[in-house]
Design a protein around this motif. Structure first.
Motif, mmCIF file in Angstrom:
data_model
loop_
_atom_site.group_PDB
_atom_site.id
_atom_site.type_symbol
_atom_site.label_atom_id
_atom_site.label_comp_id
_atom_site.label_asym_id
_atom_site.label_seq_id
_atom_site.Cartn_x
_atom_site.Cartn_y
_atom_site.Cartn_z
ATOM 1 N N ASP A 58 38.673 23.858 51.090
ATOM 2 C CA ASP A 58 39.525 23.844 52.341
ATOM 3 C C ASP A 58 39.473 25.389 53.131
ATOM 4 N N ILE A 59 40.374 26.245 52.388
ATOM 5 C CA ILE A 59 40.485 27.390 53.109
ATOM 6 C C ILE A 59 39.295 28.675 52.976
ATOM 7 N N GLY A 60 38.660 28.355 51.613
ATOM 8 C CA GLY A 60 37.481 29.238 51.211
ATOM 9 C C GLY A 60 38.029 30.490 50.723
ATOM 10 N N PHE A 61 39.164 30.672 50.386
ATOM 11 C CA PHE A 61 39.921 31.923 49.660
ATOM 12 C C PHE A 61 40.698 31.416 48.453
ATOM 13 N N PHE A 62 40.831 32.187 47.741
ATOM 14 C CA PHE A 62 41.526 32.055 46.559
ATOM 15 C C PHE A 62 42.006 33.662 45.834
ATOM 16 N N ARG A 63 43.148 33.663 45.024
ATOM 17 C CA ARG A 63 43.583 34.749 44.310
ATOM 18 C C ARG A 63 42.854 34.330 42.857
ATOM 19 N N VAL A 64 42.494 35.613 42.197
ATOM 20 C CA VAL A 64 42.025 35.499 40.757
ATOM 21 C C VAL A 64 43.020 36.620 39.920
ATOM 22 N N ASP A 65 43.821 36.136 39.086
ATOM 23 C CA ASP A 65 44.618 37.080 38.317
ATOM 24 C C ASP A 65 43.734 37.388 37.198
ATOM 25 N N LEU A 66 43.570 38.952 37.117
ATOM 26 C CA LEU A 66 42.684 39.278 36.246
ATOM 27 C C LEU A 66 43.492 39.980 35.044
ATOM 28 N N ARG A 67 45.011 39.889 34.829
ATOM 29 C CA ARG A 67 45.449 40.583 33.897
ATOM 30 C C ARG A 67 45.229 40.114 32.579
ATOM 31 N N GLU A 68 44.821 38.743 32.524
ATOM 32 C CA GLU A 68 45.103 38.193 31.262
ATOM 33 C C GLU A 68 43.896 38.006 30.247
ATOM 34 N N SER A 69 42.764 38.393 30.866
ATOM 35 C CA SER A 69 41.460 38.376 30.173
ATOM 36 C C SER A 69 41.000 39.787 30.222
ATOM 37 N N GLU A 70 40.279 39.988 29.120
ATOM 38 C CA GLU A 70 39.862 41.430 28.430
ATOM 39 C C GLU A 70 38.956 42.036 29.750
ATOM 40 N N ILE A 71 37.829 40.735 30.095
ATOM 41 C CA ILE A 71 37.238 41.246 31.123
ATOM 42 C C ILE A 71 37.532 41.539 32.513
ATOM 43 N N GLY A 72 38.825 40.829 32.733
ATOM 44 C CA GLY A 72 39.640 41.057 33.954
ATOM 45 C C GLY A 72 40.210 42.224 33.690
ATOM 46 N N GLN A 73 40.813 42.583 32.806
ATOM 47 C CA GLN A 73 41.386 44.012 32.792
ATOM 48 C C GLN A 73 40.632 45.241 32.980
ATOM 49 N N ARG A 74 39.411 45.151 32.293
ATOM 50 C CA ARG A 74 38.411 46.184 32.673
ATOM 51 C C ARG A 74 37.960 46.205 34.061
ATOM 52 N N PHE A 75 37.818 45.067 34.888
ATOM 53 C CA PHE A 75 37.572 44.899 35.847
ATOM 54 C C PHE A 75 38.750 45.583 37.007
ATOM 55 N N LEU A 76 39.851 45.359 36.661
ATOM 56 C CA LEU A 76 40.957 45.945 37.338
ATOM 57 C C LEU A 76 40.856 47.670 36.925
ATOM 58 N N ALA A 77 40.559 48.208 35.887
ATOM 59 C CA ALA A 77 40.494 49.520 35.601
ATOM 60 C C ALA A 77 39.448 49.948 36.476
ATOM 61 N N ALA A 78 38.048 49.408 36.635
ATOM 62 C CA ALA A 78 37.114 49.823 37.237
ATOM 63 C C ALA A 78 37.449 49.889 38.708
ATOM 64 N N ALA A 79 38.344 48.811 39.306
ATOM 65 C CA ALA A 79 38.724 48.814 40.413
ATOM 66 C C ALA A 79 39.516 50.250 40.881
ATOM 67 N N ASP A 80 40.246 50.455 39.988
ATOM 68 C CA ASP A 80 41.123 51.600 40.230
ATOM 69 C C ASP A 80 40.489 52.776 40.264
ATOM 70 N N ASN A 81 39.068 52.936 39.565
ATOM 71 C CA ASN A 81 38.392 54.157 39.733
ATOM 72 C C ASN A 81 37.988 54.247 41.048
ATOM 73 N N MET A 82 37.278 53.091 41.406
ATOM 74 C CA MET A 82 36.834 52.812 42.705
ATOM 75 C C MET A 82 37.871 53.228 43.954
ATOM 76 N N PHE A 83 39.026 53.123 43.948
ATOM 77 C CA PHE A 83 40.075 53.547 44.698
ATOM 78 C C PHE A 83 40.180 54.864 44.886
ATOM 79 N N ALA A 84 40.088 55.481 43.790
ATOM 80 C CA ALA A 84 40.350 57.112 43.539
ATOM 81 C C ALA A 84 38.868 57.553 44.260
ATOM 82 N N LEU A 85 37.731 56.973 44.137
ATOM 83 C CA LEU A 85 36.530 57.303 44.509
ATOM 84 C C LEU A 85 36.688 57.136 45.923
ATOM 85 N N ALA A 86 37.311 56.189 46.553
ATOM 86 C CA ALA A 86 37.339 55.830 47.894
ATOM 87 C C ALA A 86 37.803 57.245 48.608
ATOM 88 N N GLU A 87 39.067 57.485 48.233
ATOM 89 C CA GLU A 87 39.965 58.399 48.792
ATOM 90 C C GLU A 87 39.099 59.852 48.890
#
Ligand SMILES: O=C(O)CCC(=O)C(=O)O
Ligand SMILES: [Fe+2]
Length: 376
Positions: A58-87
């Motif tokens: 239908d809309i082609g968008f969905f959110r994925v909650d990454l907090r409860e999987s180990e891979i997801g937590q690592r992906f969030l931490a890696a995203a944090d690094n990317m935000f710092a890099l962007a700034e």
């Protein structure tokens, strides 16, 4: 790939500018997007997989909650690094960034896009965003493209590598779900992942975006568009992203039109791109979206966003796949991904913009995007 200890596991994004961000206004009408549990997807939960497929149809968008999987937590931490890099990267002097401009280095869309280098409408109004596109092939060192990156980026290649490794693991699982929709069958489980290599023969990249604050009611920051590739994973801290919700998908009592997408801590937004529309002959949707001003008090803040773009290898034709039938005489009508991306990129450049270019640069012609275009 590195890992994080459980007590440092992030539950949101933690870059310097995000710490003082004001809340997203509570009373604002928003797009209703399904929240999917990454943990349940990894467990093969049928209901959760069905929610993903329904959202994609239908809309082609969905959110994925990454907090409860180990891979997801690592992906969030890696995203944090990317935000710092962007700034850090966007704080570099203009001449350093402009030396990386993709316009200077021939036959690549990777590198830096300066403020105002694209248009946001048919009239040729300039955008209000800066972007860095960092090719997965350049990060891997897998046959470098012609793109040039500043030393802030060059010095963070290990962090970029970790981010794309995790991005690939996470998105490959979703490619498998959509393989089933295309009728590719379990024996072809590597088929779609292999069409998305981390090499310079592919459009896959990391994108850093910055939208400076601008006067209220000024033009949009980033043009209305559908994503050109396969699957985008978007990390947002401030609001501003809007999607066009068509008549057939609005909740009872609501009107069709542009709706904000509320960023949720610990979740990434996934959206399907044009390649999936072409491969599925329109069954899967690539919805038109744009970046407007962040709402309420957030408007005073600089908006950073981050995306991992899963895009097909350059030579992959955008034609129906699996059980979607290709008419016998139609082969030449289908562009390769590279042709598709170049056409869309070149028509949106502000330095050479002329009448008719906006139309030339448009993407998938779904009912939704046609409605949205009429309302822009
Ligand atoms: O910054 C955002 O929220 C969206 C960016 C986007 O749509 C894109 O880069 O394709
Ligand atoms: Fe997009």
């Amino acid at each position: 790939m590195g890992s994080i200890s459980p007590d440092s596991a992030p539950n949101g994004f933690n870059s310097p500018s995000s710490r003082e961000r004001p809340a997203f206004p509570a009373d604002l009408p928003v797009a209703h997007i399904s929240n999917i549990s990454h943990k349940k997807i990894l467990e093969g939960d049928i209901d959760e997989i069905s929610k993903v497929i329904k959202s994609a149809r239908d809309i082609g968008f969905f959110r994925v909650d990454l907090r409860e999987s180990e891979i997801g937590q690592r992906f969030l931490a890696a995203a944090d690094n990317m935000f710092a890099l962007a700034e850090e990267t966007f704080d570099l002097p203009a001449e350093t960034k402009l030396a990386d401009s993709f316009l200077k280095h021939g036959d690549t869309l990777l590198g830096y896009k300066g403020l105002g280098a694209s248009v946001v409408d048919k009239e040729g109004t300039r955008d209000n965003n800066e972007q860095y596109w960092i090719g997965c092939g350049d990060i891997e060192g897998n046959g470098r493209s012609r793109a040039v990156y500043n030393d802030v980026i060059n010095n963070k290649m290990a962090q970029l590598q970790e981010f794309i490794d995790l991005g690939k693991i996470v998105t490959d699982r979703f490619l498998l779900i959509f393989s089933a929709v295309l009728g590719l069958g379990p024996e072809s489980k590597d088929f779609l992942p292999k069409l998305h290599s981390h090499s310079n023969n592919s459009g896959s990249h990391v994108r850093l975006l910055k939208c400076p604050p601008k006067p209220e009611n000024a033009h949009v920051n980033l043009q209305p568009h559908t994503d050109w590739g396969t699957l985008t994973v978007l990390f947002n801290m401030l609001g501003g992203l809007q999607i066009f919700v068509p008549e057939n998908l609005v909740a009872p009592g609501e009107e069709a039109g542009w709706k904000y997408v509320k960023p949720e801590p610990g979740m990434a937004l996934f959206n399907l791109g044009d390649a999936f529309v072409k491969w599925s002959d329109g069954e899967l949707k690539s919805t038109i979206h744009r970046v407007s001003n962040p709402p309420g008090d957030q408007a005073k803040h600089t908006r950073y966003s981050l995306a991992y773009f899963t895009r097909p290898n350059h030579n992959v034709p955008l034609k129906p796949l699996g059980r979607k039938v290709v008419p016998a005489d139609a082969a030449t009508l289908y562009p390769t991904f590279k042709e598709w991306a170049l056409r869309r990129a070149m028509a949106g450049r502000s330095d050479s913009f002329k009448e008719g270019d906006w139309e030339k640069g448009q993407g998938t012609e779904t009912v939704m995007s046609a409605q949205a275009r009429a309302a822009v």
